[in-house]
Design a protein around this motif. Structure first.
Motif, PDB file in Angstrom:
ATOM      1  N   MET A   7       0.832  -1.209   0.000  1.00  0.00           N
ATOM      2  CA  MET A   7       0.000   0.000   0.000  1.00  0.00           C
ATOM      3  C   MET A   7       0.868   1.262   0.000  1.00  0.00           C
ATOM      4  O   MET A   7       0.648   2.197  -0.750  1.00  0.00           O
ATOM      5  CB  MET A   7      -0.831  -0.017   1.282  1.00  0.00           C
ATOM      6  CG  MET A   7      -2.349   0.071   1.204  1.00  0.00           C
ATOM      7  SD  MET A   7      -3.164   0.357  -0.334  1.00  0.00           S
ATOM      8  CE  MET A   7      -4.442   1.444   0.229  1.00  0.00           C
ATOM      9  N   ALA A   8       1.901   1.228   0.883  1.00  0.00           N
ATOM     10  CA  ALA A   8       2.752   2.412   1.005  1.00  0.00           C
ATOM     11  C   ALA A   8       3.506   2.674  -0.288  1.00  0.00           C
ATOM     12  O   ALA A   8       3.659   3.816  -0.717  1.00  0.00           O
ATOM     13  CB  ALA A   8       3.729   2.239   2.164  1.00  0.00           C
ATOM     14  N   ILE A   9       3.947   1.583  -0.940  1.00  0.00           N
ATOM     15  CA  ILE A   9       4.716   1.758  -2.175  1.00  0.00           C
ATOM     16  C   ILE A   9       3.808   2.245  -3.304  1.00  0.00           C
ATOM     17  O   ILE A   9       4.154   3.139  -4.071  1.00  0.00           O
ATOM     18  CB  ILE A   9       5.426   0.438  -2.552  1.00  0.00           C
ATOM     19  CG1 ILE A   9       6.479   0.154  -1.484  1.00  0.00           C
ATOM     20  CG2 ILE A   9       6.054   0.529  -3.924  1.00  0.00           C
ATOM     21  CD1 ILE A   9       7.170  -1.157  -1.607  1.00  0.00           C
ATOM     22  N   VAL A  10       2.608   1.677  -3.339  1.00  0.00           N
ATOM     23  CA  VAL A  10       1.630   2.133  -4.321  1.00  0.00           C
ATOM     24  C   VAL A  10       1.402   3.628  -4.137  1.00  0.00           C
ATOM     25  O   VAL A  10       1.366   4.404  -5.094  1.00  0.00           O
ATOM     26  CB  VAL A  10       0.297   1.365  -4.142  1.00  0.00           C
ATOM     27  CG1 VAL A  10      -0.776   1.946  -5.044  1.00  0.00           C
ATOM     28  CG2 VAL A  10       0.500  -0.100  -4.426  1.00  0.00           C
ATOM     29  N   TYR A  11       1.311   4.033  -2.867  1.00  0.00           N
ATOM     30  CA  TYR A  11       1.083   5.445  -2.571  1.00  0.00           C
ATOM     31  C   TYR A  11       2.230   6.307  -3.102  1.00  0.00           C
ATOM     32  O   TYR A  11       2.015   7.316  -3.767  1.00  0.00           O
ATOM     33  CB  TYR A  11       0.925   5.657  -1.071  1.00  0.00           C
ATOM     34  CG  TYR A  11       1.117   7.087  -0.645  1.00  0.00           C
ATOM     35  CD1 TYR A  11       0.083   8.008  -0.759  1.00  0.00           C
ATOM     36  CD2 TYR A  11       2.341   7.520  -0.152  1.00  0.00           C
ATOM     37  CE1 TYR A  11       0.264   9.319  -0.406  1.00  0.00           C
ATOM     38  CE2 TYR A  11       2.533   8.838   0.205  1.00  0.00           C
ATOM     39  CZ  TYR A  11       1.494   9.737   0.081  1.00  0.00           C
ATOM     40  OH  TYR A  11       1.684  11.029   0.435  1.00  0.00           O
ATOM     41  N   LEU A  12       3.463   5.874  -2.807  1.00  0.00           N
ATOM     42  CA  LEU A  12       4.621   6.678  -3.192  1.00  0.00           C
ATOM     43  C   LEU A  12       4.638   6.943  -4.687  1.00  0.00           C
ATOM     44  O   LEU A  12       5.056   7.994  -5.150  1.00  0.00           O
ATOM     45  CB  LEU A  12       5.911   5.976  -2.785  1.00  0.00           C
ATOM     46  CG  LEU A  12       6.241   6.049  -1.291  1.00  0.00           C
ATOM     47  CD1 LEU A  12       7.541   5.347  -0.996  1.00  0.00           C
ATOM     48  CD2 LEU A  12       6.309   7.492  -0.820  1.00  0.00           C
TER      49      LEU A  12
ATOM     50  N   LEU B 125       3.510   6.392   5.776  1.00  0.00           N
ATOM     51  CA  LEU B 125       3.068   5.935   7.097  1.00  0.00           C
ATOM     52  C   LEU B 125       1.560   5.779   7.118  1.00  0.00           C
ATOM     53  O   LEU B 125       1.015   4.805   7.636  1.00  0.00           O
ATOM     54  CB  LEU B 125       3.472   6.947   8.175  1.00  0.00           C
ATOM     55  CG  LEU B 125       4.933   6.975   8.594  1.00  0.00           C
ATOM     56  CD1 LEU B 125       5.165   8.127   9.553  1.00  0.00           C
ATOM     57  CD2 LEU B 125       5.306   5.667   9.248  1.00  0.00           C
ATOM     58  N   PHE B 126       0.900   6.762   6.513  1.00  0.00           N
ATOM     59  CA  PHE B 126      -0.559   6.730   6.509  1.00  0.00           C
ATOM     60  C   PHE B 126      -1.076   5.494   5.786  1.00  0.00           C
ATOM     61  O   PHE B 126      -1.893   4.746   6.302  1.00  0.00           O
ATOM     62  CB  PHE B 126      -1.098   7.995   5.842  1.00  0.00           C
ATOM     63  CG  PHE B 126      -2.600   8.094   5.865  1.00  0.00           C
ATOM     64  CD1 PHE B 126      -3.241   8.694   6.937  1.00  0.00           C
ATOM     65  CD2 PHE B 126      -3.360   7.586   4.831  1.00  0.00           C
ATOM     66  CE1 PHE B 126      -4.614   8.775   6.978  1.00  0.00           C
ATOM     67  CE2 PHE B 126      -4.746   7.663   4.862  1.00  0.00           C
ATOM     68  CZ  PHE B 126      -5.367   8.262   5.941  1.00  0.00           C
ATOM     69  N   PHE B 127      -0.536   5.275   4.576  1.00  0.00           N
ATOM     70  CA  PHE B 127      -1.075   4.171   3.797  1.00  0.00           C
ATOM     71  C   PHE B 127      -0.524   2.816   4.217  1.00  0.00           C
ATOM     72  O   PHE B 127      -1.020   1.784   3.789  1.00  0.00           O
ATOM     73  CB  PHE B 127      -0.868   4.433   2.307  1.00  0.00           C
ATOM     74  CG  PHE B 127      -1.842   5.444   1.794  1.00  0.00           C
ATOM     75  CD1 PHE B 127      -3.102   5.056   1.375  1.00  0.00           C
ATOM     76  CD2 PHE B 127      -1.523   6.789   1.788  1.00  0.00           C
ATOM     77  CE1 PHE B 127      -4.026   5.980   0.940  1.00  0.00           C
ATOM     78  CE2 PHE B 127      -2.442   7.735   1.350  1.00  0.00           C
ATOM     79  CZ  PHE B 127      -3.682   7.328   0.929  1.00  0.00           C
TER      80      PHE B 127
ATOM     81  N   VAL C 207      -3.814   3.840  11.943  1.00  0.00           N
ATOM     82  CA  VAL C 207      -4.646   4.206  10.803  1.00  0.00           C
ATOM     83  C   VAL C 207      -5.398   2.986  10.278  1.00  0.00           C
ATOM     84  O   VAL C 207      -6.570   3.063   9.930  1.00  0.00           O
ATOM     85  CB  VAL C 207      -3.785   4.823   9.684  1.00  0.00           C
ATOM     86  CG1 VAL C 207      -4.612   5.064   8.438  1.00  0.00           C
ATOM     87  CG2 VAL C 207      -3.148   6.109  10.150  1.00  0.00           C
ATOM     88  N   GLU C 208      -4.717   1.855  10.272  1.00  0.00           N
ATOM     89  CA  GLU C 208      -5.333   0.646   9.740  1.00  0.00           C
ATOM     90  C   GLU C 208      -6.590   0.281  10.523  1.00  0.00           C
ATOM     91  O   GLU C 208      -7.652   0.029   9.947  1.00  0.00           O
ATOM     92  CB  GLU C 208      -4.317  -0.490   9.800  1.00  0.00           C
ATOM     93  CG  GLU C 208      -4.716  -1.651   8.927  1.00  0.00           C
ATOM     94  CD  GLU C 208      -3.673  -2.751   8.944  1.00  0.00           C
ATOM     95  OE1 GLU C 208      -2.676  -2.614   9.670  1.00  0.00           O
ATOM     96  OE2 GLU C 208      -3.890  -3.738   8.235  1.00  0.00           O
TER      97      GLU C 208
END
Ligand code: SF4
Lengths: 147, 281
Positions: free
Chosen positions: B1-6, B74-76, B141-142
């Motif tokens: 998720m975090a990488i997708v976000y980046l 961090l958020f995602f 957040v999760e």
């Protein structure tokens, strides 16, 4: 890549114009002409600007100011002189404090005729300037490549 | 998720900015720039000559971008909301430092105004985190995003307060005091005065990241119903554009009053009510 042409940010400076040409430059930003549809933004900051639009003849007081603004703009950049005053000094030519056209102080790339210049011709002039801007960018890149 | 976000956040953020400009133009009766205009702008900035006032400013701006990306990551990744707020604030401290590094009166004024806005919205952001914790029992957040509790029903005040500071955060009128696309001669673009070319482009990209995170926080209030959450994000953003177009810029005092006022009245009162009547839900 020629993104420069798609997003020209311009800086507008009034070097002793009678305000006639200024009003016309601003008219280009109104909903009627809406130059933002070409990606043009009117910035107040030379460091963000690509096109230097200047109205009125340069006088002895702001000679340095004009030069200073021009030098602060990062390359590639173009100068558009709007109106007869900016080209030659126009009706103010004989005044004791007028230095003459903008090209007395900095190199001008495009002259827009008119007193006052019509918004249509100002837009024309800026579009023409964009072509020159692109040429300058290509040249700059060529220099970088050879250096 | 975090990488997708980046990877995706700048694309999404840029699109949102483009739609924003188009909608703004339509509201003013203009045609407006193409939706992809923000991407053209940033691509152009990378083509420009690099004018640096002091080398340290580039370091600060790079840190700003990195920490903004970290905040979103961090958020995602579903991490701790408090850690996220910390990274978020740190990112802004870096941009302020960058503006201070440039030794120019204009960027000084911009930096001071940015500090004021930072002060104005921070209490409300923290109250938002506390409110979410009180309702869902977690700072993660999760957990909050997947919680089945209709958070918004418990935190309507906090949500409205958050929308208020969202206007400040997105640099929309009437709170665009530190930097704005519309402030021409009077502010000389404040904070970003001394930045040009690639550095300015980085600020723009960081802002895209930021937009996505902020809208993500809006979603947290509606985690129980993803579709509703997305709909609210859209409505909230359109509302922000509308506010942007109907208000003129106000003084910094107003920013402080709105930020702290909404924190005190909407946020704090909401939490008090929640604490006394519903705790343990
Ligand atoms: S060209 Fe005419 S309208 Fe323009 S500044 Fe000169 S006198 Fe005024």
């Amino acid at each position: 890549m020629a993104y420069l042409k798609k997003s020209p940010w311009l800086l507008h400076y009034d070097a002793s114009s009678c305000n006639g040409c200024d009003i016309e430059v601003l008219a280009c930003l109104t909903p009627l002409y809406d130059v933002e549809r070409f990606g043009i933004i009117n910035t107040g900051n030379p460091k963000h600007a690509d096109v230097f639009v200047i109205t009125g003849g340069v006088n002895e007081m702001n000679r340095e100011v004009v030069k200073n603004i021009y030098e602060q703009m990062p390359d590639p950049k173009v100068v558009v002189a709007v109106g007869i005053c900016a080209a030659t000094g126009g009706v103010f030519r004989e005044c004791y404090n007028i230095a003459g056209g903008v090209d007395e102080v900095i190199p001008v790339d495009v002259y827009v005729p008119g007193c006052a210049a019509r918004p249509e011709s100002i837009i024309d002039g800026i579009v023409k300037a964009l072509g020159i801007l692109e040429e300058k960018r290509a040249k700059m890149k060529g220099q970088e490549g050879s250096a | 998720m975090a990488i997708v976000y980046l990877i995706l956040a700048p694309v999404l953020g840029g699109l949102i900015a483009g739609i924003d400009r188009k909608l703004t133009a339509r509201m003013q009766g203009r045609v407006g720039p193409p939706i992809l205009q923000p991407f053209y702008d940033v691509a152009k900035l990378f083509e420009k000559e690099d004018v640096t006032v002091t080398p340290s400013q580039n370091f600060y701006i790079l840190s700003y971008l990195v920490f903004m990306a970290v905040t979103g990551a961090l958020f995602f990744a579903g991490e701790d909301l408090l850690l996220l707020i910390f990274a978020f604030t740190l990112a802004h401290i870096f941009i302020v430092l960058g503006a201070y590094a440039a030794y120019s009166p204009y960027s000084y004024v911009g930096a001071e105004r940015e500090l004021i806005t930072l002060m104005a919205y921070e209490p409300m952001i923290i109250l938002t985190a506390i409110g979410l914790y009180l309702v869902t029992g977690s700072f993660y957040v999760e957990t909050i995003a997947t919680s089945q509790v209709p958070v918004i029903l418990y935190l309507p005040g906090v949500f409205l307060g958050f929308l208020t500071v969202l206007t400040i955060k997105l640099r929309k009128s009437p709170f665009d005091i530190s930097t704005s696309h519309h402030a021409h001669q009077e502010l000389v673009k404040g904070l970003t005065t001394e930045f040009s070319g690639a550095t300015l482009a980085k600020i723009e990209i960081a802002h895209w990241y930021e937009t996505v995170v902020l809208l993500g926080i809006v979603y947290l209030f509606f985690g129980f119903n993803p579709l509703l959450g997305l709909a609210v994000i859209v409505v909230a953003y359109i509302l922000e554009i509308f506010i942007d177009n109907t208000f003129s810029r106000m003084k910094w005092q107003m920013t402080m009053k709105s930020g702290w006022g909404s924190a005190a009245i909407l946020g704090f009162l909401n939490l008090v009510v929640l604490y006394y009547f519903y705790l343990g839900v």
